[in-house]
Design a protein around this motif. Structure first.
Motif, mmCIF file in Angstrom:
data_model
loop_
_atom_site.group_PDB
_atom_site.id
_atom_site.type_symbol
_atom_site.label_atom_id
_atom_site.label_comp_id
_atom_site.label_asym_id
_atom_site.label_seq_id
_atom_site.Cartn_x
_atom_site.Cartn_y
_atom_site.Cartn_z
ATOM 1 N N LEU A 157 0.774 -1.101 0.072
ATOM 2 C CA LEU A 157 -0.060 0.003 -0.156
ATOM 3 C C LEU A 157 0.867 1.417 -0.228
ATOM 4 O O LEU A 157 0.358 2.212 -0.677
ATOM 5 C CB LEU A 157 -0.785 -0.015 1.200
ATOM 6 C CG LEU A 157 -2.066 -0.906 1.068
ATOM 7 C CD1 LEU A 157 -3.039 -1.035 2.395
ATOM 8 C CD2 LEU A 157 -3.201 -0.285 0.063
ATOM 9 N N GLU A 158 1.815 1.260 0.648
ATOM 10 C CA GLU A 158 2.919 2.389 0.735
ATOM 11 C C GLU A 158 3.445 2.598 -0.804
ATOM 12 O O GLU A 158 3.486 3.561 -1.080
ATOM 13 C CB GLU A 158 4.054 2.187 1.728
ATOM 14 C CG GLU A 158 3.524 2.142 3.083
ATOM 15 C CD GLU A 158 2.926 3.403 3.729
ATOM 16 O OE1 GLU A 158 3.472 4.505 3.212
ATOM 17 O OE2 GLU A 158 2.053 3.517 4.492
ATOM 18 N N ARG A 159 3.787 1.617 -1.327
ATOM 19 C CA ARG A 159 4.288 1.642 -2.510
ATOM 20 C C ARG A 159 3.325 1.970 -3.724
ATOM 21 O O ARG A 159 3.345 2.895 -4.582
ATOM 22 C CB ARG A 159 4.830 0.532 -3.108
ATOM 23 C CG ARG A 159 6.484 0.156 -2.347
ATOM 24 C CD ARG A 159 7.139 -0.939 -3.167
ATOM 25 N NE ARG A 159 6.156 -1.998 -3.789
ATOM 26 C CZ ARG A 159 6.176 -3.350 -3.431
ATOM 27 N NH1 ARG A 159 6.819 -3.697 -2.374
ATOM 28 N NH2 ARG A 159 5.479 -4.164 -3.939
ATOM 29 N N LEU A 160 2.139 1.786 -3.511
ATOM 30 C CA LEU A 160 0.864 1.876 -4.405
ATOM 31 C C LEU A 160 0.514 3.613 -4.324
ATOM 32 O O LEU A 160 0.241 4.151 -5.286
ATOM 33 C CB LEU A 160 -0.426 1.019 -4.123
ATOM 34 C CG LEU A 160 -1.576 1.425 -4.906
ATOM 35 C CD1 LEU A 160 -1.378 1.253 -6.440
ATOM 36 C CD2 LEU A 160 -2.789 0.503 -4.627
ATOM 37 N N ALA A 161 0.547 3.848 -2.968
ATOM 38 C CA ALA A 161 0.052 5.152 -2.814
ATOM 39 C C ALA A 161 1.111 6.187 -3.632
ATOM 40 O O ALA A 161 0.839 7.288 -3.953
ATOM 41 C CB ALA A 161 0.340 5.456 -1.158
ATOM 42 N N THR A 162 2.659 5.796 -3.761
ATOM 43 C CA THR A 162 3.291 6.635 -4.427
ATOM 44 C C THR A 162 3.142 6.700 -5.924
ATOM 45 O O THR A 162 3.311 7.562 -6.862
ATOM 46 C CB THR A 162 4.765 6.315 -4.310
ATOM 47 O OG1 THR A 162 5.114 4.803 -4.900
ATOM 48 C CG2 THR A 162 5.170 6.344 -2.925
ATOM 49 N N VAL A 163 2.393 5.728 -6.386
ATOM 50 C CA VAL A 163 1.980 5.634 -7.784
ATOM 51 C C VAL A 163 0.371 6.195 -7.984
ATOM 52 O O VAL A 163 0.327 6.953 -8.974
ATOM 53 C CB VAL A 163 2.056 3.982 -8.365
ATOM 54 C CG1 VAL A 163 1.658 3.893 -9.701
ATOM 55 C CG2 VAL A 163 3.474 3.324 -8.046
ATOM 56 N N ASP A 164 -0.308 5.688 -6.998
ATOM 57 C CA ASP A 164 -1.798 6.363 -7.282
ATOM 58 C C ASP A 164 -2.350 6.173 -5.976
ATOM 59 O O ASP A 164 -2.866 5.348 -5.456
ATOM 60 C CB ASP A 164 -2.368 5.378 -8.333
ATOM 61 C CG ASP A 164 -4.079 5.590 -8.407
ATOM 62 O OD1 ASP A 164 -4.446 6.718 -7.941
ATOM 63 O OD2 ASP A 164 -4.628 5.219 -9.311
ATOM 64 N N ALA A 165 -2.280 7.501 -5.402
ATOM 65 C CA ALA A 165 -3.003 7.713 -4.151
ATOM 66 C C ALA A 165 -4.130 7.408 -3.781
ATOM 67 O O ALA A 165 -4.938 6.794 -2.956
ATOM 68 C CB ALA A 165 -2.584 8.899 -3.390
ATOM 69 N N ALA A 166 -4.948 7.806 -4.868
ATOM 70 C CA ALA A 166 -6.442 7.739 -4.956
ATOM 71 C C ALA A 166 -6.994 6.047 -4.677
ATOM 72 O O ALA A 166 -7.880 5.470 -4.097
ATOM 73 C CB ALA A 166 -7.157 8.210 -5.963
ATOM 74 N N SER A 167 -6.087 5.232 -5.575
ATOM 75 C CA SER A 167 -6.345 3.793 -5.611
ATOM 76 C C SER A 167 -5.797 3.388 -4.204
ATOM 77 O O SER A 167 -6.445 2.183 -3.887
ATOM 78 C CB SER A 167 -5.395 3.216 -6.772
ATOM 79 O OG SER A 167 -6.113 3.303 -7.715
ATOM 80 N N ALA A 168 -4.809 3.599 -3.747
ATOM 81 C CA ALA A 168 -4.262 3.170 -2.406
ATOM 82 C C ALA A 168 -5.454 3.559 -1.226
ATOM 83 O O ALA A 168 -5.425 2.675 -0.498
ATOM 84 C CB ALA A 168 -2.907 3.985 -2.010
#
Length: 184
Positions: free
Chosen positions: A129-140
């Motif tokens: 989730l931390e890595r996803l937030a750097t790519v797409d915060a809304a999806s995270a």
């Protein structure tokens, strides 16, 4: 306007006693979220749903005052995030070598405990989730509400004030992103 939204508005104006009223208004919903969190936990779980709700509420309170929230969605997103952090902190503490986390009591004849696997799963999910937030915060954020608050895609999207189609697109993106990450 709903009761929670009204209480959040009163909270911003600094009316006395609003924090207690807000807790009473959302307590049952927060307990449902917490129960959802523990559905897959084994018997060795350190926290119970009530303790998780109480700890999350304490984290939302800073300096004796509840943090101001823009909306009901903002409040529940913050509560889900607080619960996620508590579960991750608990998983880390349980697995910590300095606390003897590599050892656990096993009764004679006991089968392998699923809580060890759950600890690893929580930590892996948090890292993802931390890595996803750097790519797409809304999806995270959507994934956090789905996983940690037990909301449907539509409910999570509504709390995040995104159109239904966007919520479904973000969910599919996150699922695909996690699948690609697990293959690499």
């Amino acid at each position: 306007m709903g009761e929670v939204t009204e209480l959040l508005g009163q909270l911003r104006t600094g009316e006395p006693g609003v924090a207690e009223g807000l807790l009473c208004a959302v307590y049952d919903e927060l307990r449902l979220i917490a129960r959802y969190q523990f559905a897959g936990e084994g018997a060795e779980c350190i926290l119970q749903p009530t303790a998780l709700v109480n700890e999350a509420y304490l984290r939302l309170v800073s300096g004796g005052r509840l943090q101001p929230f823009d909306s009901r969605g903002h409040f529940f997103a913050a509560a889900a995030e607080a619960m996620r952090r508590i579960l991750i902190d608990t998983a880390r503490a349980r697995g910590s070598q300095k606390r003897g986390g590599q050892f656990r009591r096993v009764e004679l004849g006991e089968l392998a405990d699923e809580s060890i696997q759950m600890t690893d799963l929580w930590l892996d999910l948090d890292e993802g989730l931390e890595r996803l937030a750097t790519v797409d915060a809304a999806s995270a954020d959507l994934v956090k509400l789905r996983i940690f608050a037990g909301l449907s895609i539509v409910e999570a999207g509504e709390l995040l004030e995104m159109p239904r189609s966007t919520a479904y697109k973000n969910w599919e993106f996150a699922r695909t992103w996690f699948a690609v990450q697990s293959e690499s």
